[in-house]
Scaffold this active site. Structure first.
Site, mmCIF file in Angstrom:
data_model
loop_
_atom_site.group_PDB
_atom_site.id
_atom_site.type_symbol
_atom_site.label_atom_id
_atom_site.label_comp_id
_atom_site.label_asym_id
_atom_site.label_seq_id
_atom_site.Cartn_x
_atom_site.Cartn_y
_atom_site.Cartn_z
ATOM 1 N N HIS A 121 -2.450 -1.069 9.886
ATOM 2 C CA HIS A 121 -1.015 -1.344 9.861
ATOM 3 C C HIS A 121 -0.342 -0.170 9.162
ATOM 4 C CE1 HIS A 121 2.693 -3.350 8.487
ATOM 5 N NE2 HIS A 121 2.466 -4.300 9.369
ATOM 6 N N ASP A 198 -7.428 -4.158 2.941
ATOM 7 C CA ASP A 198 -6.192 -4.859 3.305
ATOM 8 C C ASP A 198 -6.599 -6.178 3.954
ATOM 9 O OD1 ASP A 198 -4.001 -5.915 4.602
ATOM 10 O OD2 ASP A 198 -3.428 -4.064 5.626
ATOM 11 N N GLN A 201 -4.488 -9.972 7.127
ATOM 12 C CA GLN A 201 -4.786 -10.764 8.324
ATOM 13 C C GLN A 201 -6.085 -11.554 8.192
ATOM 14 O OE1 GLN A 201 -2.810 -11.142 10.974
ATOM 15 N NE2 GLN A 201 -1.268 -9.778 10.118
ATOM 16 N N LYS A 224 1.284 -15.266 5.006
ATOM 17 C CA LYS A 224 0.449 -15.398 6.191
ATOM 18 C C LYS A 224 -0.585 -16.522 6.056
ATOM 19 C CE LYS A 224 0.914 -10.469 7.278
ATOM 20 N NZ LYS A 224 1.854 -10.531 8.407
ATOM 21 N N CYS A 362 3.633 -2.711 14.191
ATOM 22 C CA CYS A 362 3.472 -1.798 13.051
ATOM 23 C C CYS A 362 2.090 -1.146 13.065
ATOM 24 C CB CYS A 362 3.712 -2.525 11.728
ATOM 25 S SG CYS A 362 5.393 -3.070 11.489
#
Length: 404
Positions: A121, A198, A201, A224, A362
């Site tokens: 991202h 990261d 997700q 999220k 993104c």
């Protein structure tokens, strides 16, 4: 097995209509919906214990502080951090990445190298570009293949004694690819490099164990995973957090202040300047409790069924191509239809109550790799159903007919 009707009843927004049609919400990769218990937690804070934290001896301040720190403890347990002070509240994944990249500016020099992956991202690309511009370090990219997987042989060759930090996502937001992060962490450590994961997700779908992974940093957003927007977590190993300078100056992050010199507070407050999103931090703990009550084994089973069913049904549409076909992936389907712009499909199916994401998500380097302007992305959550997938498939067919 989940009682889907019971689960869906927990989410008020799922019962509403959009453009006169029942809402089918398949934009969970952008943000998840919120259960009533999380909404109530936010309201309860403001109605019952609204006060600033860590600074007052009065009852409300103590109650608010206790609730906020209890939430930190819940998240510590959830990700299996060794210490509560390794869990920092942030405004989201982007803030966490920027905090770490800014801190590394004091540790890098010309000739050092930073590795990111082709699947990132923008939030896990741009801060590292800033860092390299400031320090003279070089940014290197771990390439991907046609299936949307990172090429580990190339990663192995990129690593060297010059590598100071690796930044890679756990799961790709654009393709759903689950990266082999344990392998990548172990390899980075062999060269003395730190590694940031990261997890934005990943956390809606699985429970990361940061001690088992042995990652140096793990960042994610609350919104999220059924929590409020404007909330997030940066996990950092105590040793690394002690090395990094504060990201912001202000109240709470100080020990002693004079005009001649300021000394900093101990972890975690060193990195938590100013009044935080108190209600959001408390409600994030509530969201974690809720998802654990649902059960991540149940969540994964439901979402994998949706992924397989959605893939099967969408591929029946002539001219449809799915991007991201890795062996290990989560409940995301990114697709295009030959000759039709993704935006046009998304606009038409919105009129039929179907919420998907269109564009580059993104992740422009991924779209450039495939030489496409973007995709239509359907991202599923545990509260979605196969019946909703059927509605989406019929809507896509209708849009295709209209646009062909």
């Amino acid at each position: 097995m989940l009682d889907i009707n019971k689960i869906r009843a927990d989410f008020p927004i799922l019962s509403q209509k959009v453009n006169g049609k029942p809402l089918v919400y398949f934009d969970n990769g952008a943000t998840s919906q919120k259960p009533q218990i999380v909404i109530d937690a936010i309201a309860s804070y403001y109605q019952e214990i609204n006060a600033n934290i860590h600074r007052g001896v009065h009852t409300l301040s103590q109650l608010a502080t206790d609730a906020y720190e209890a939430s930190r403890g819940k998240i510590q347990d959830h990700i299996n951090a060794k210490f509560a002070h390794e869990v920092l509240f942030t405004s989201g994944t982007t803030f966490g990445v920027n905090l770490v990249s800014n801190g590394f500016a004091s540790l890098l020099k010309t000739g050092d190298e930073v590795l990111v992956s082709a699947l990132e991202h923008h939030s896990n690309i741009v801060p590292w570009q800033f860092l390299c511009e400031r320090t003279g370090a070089t940014l290197k990219v771990i390439p991907m293949n046609e299936t949307g997987e990172l090429i580990m042989e190339k990663y192995d060759k990129l690593l060297s004694e010059k590598t100071k930090i690796v930044a890679v996502n756990h799961i790709s937001n654009a393709l759903g690819t689950i990266n082999p992060i344990k392998y990548m962490i172990d390899k980075a450590h062999k060269f003395g490099a730190a590694i940031l994961i990261d997890g934005a997700q990943a956390v809606p779908h699985l429970k990361p164990d940061v001690q088992e992974l042995d990652c140096d940093f793990y960042v994610f957003s609350g919104h999220k995973m059924c929590g409020p927007t404007g909330t997030g977590i940066l996990y950092g190993k105590e040793s690394w957090l002690n090395k990094l300078p504060p990201y912001q100056g202000g109240g709470e992050m100080i020990k002693e202040v004079s005009f001649e010199k300021t000394t900093y507070a101990e972890l975690p407050h060193k990195f938590e300047a100013g009044t935080p999103n108190i209600s959001g931090g408390i409600a994030l703990g509530t969201a974690v409790d809720y998802m654990n009550a649902v059960g991540f084994d149940n969540i994964q089973q439901q979402e994998m069924e949706l992924l397989h069913y959605g893939t099967q049904e969408l591929l029946k549409i002539e001219g449809l191509r799915i991007y991201g076909t890795s062996k290990e992936k989560t409940a995301v389907i990114s697709f295009t239809i030959n000759g039709i712009h993704p935006y046009d499909i998304g606009t038409i199916i919105d009129k039929l109550g179907i919420a998907v994401r269109t564009g580059h998500h993104c992740a422009q380097p991924i779209m450039s790799f495939y030489n496409i302007p973007g995709t239509i992305r359907a991202s599923f959550a545990f509260y979605n159903t196969k019946e909703e997938i059927d509605l989406m498939v019929e809507a896509v067919k209708r849009a295709k007919t209209m646009l062909s």
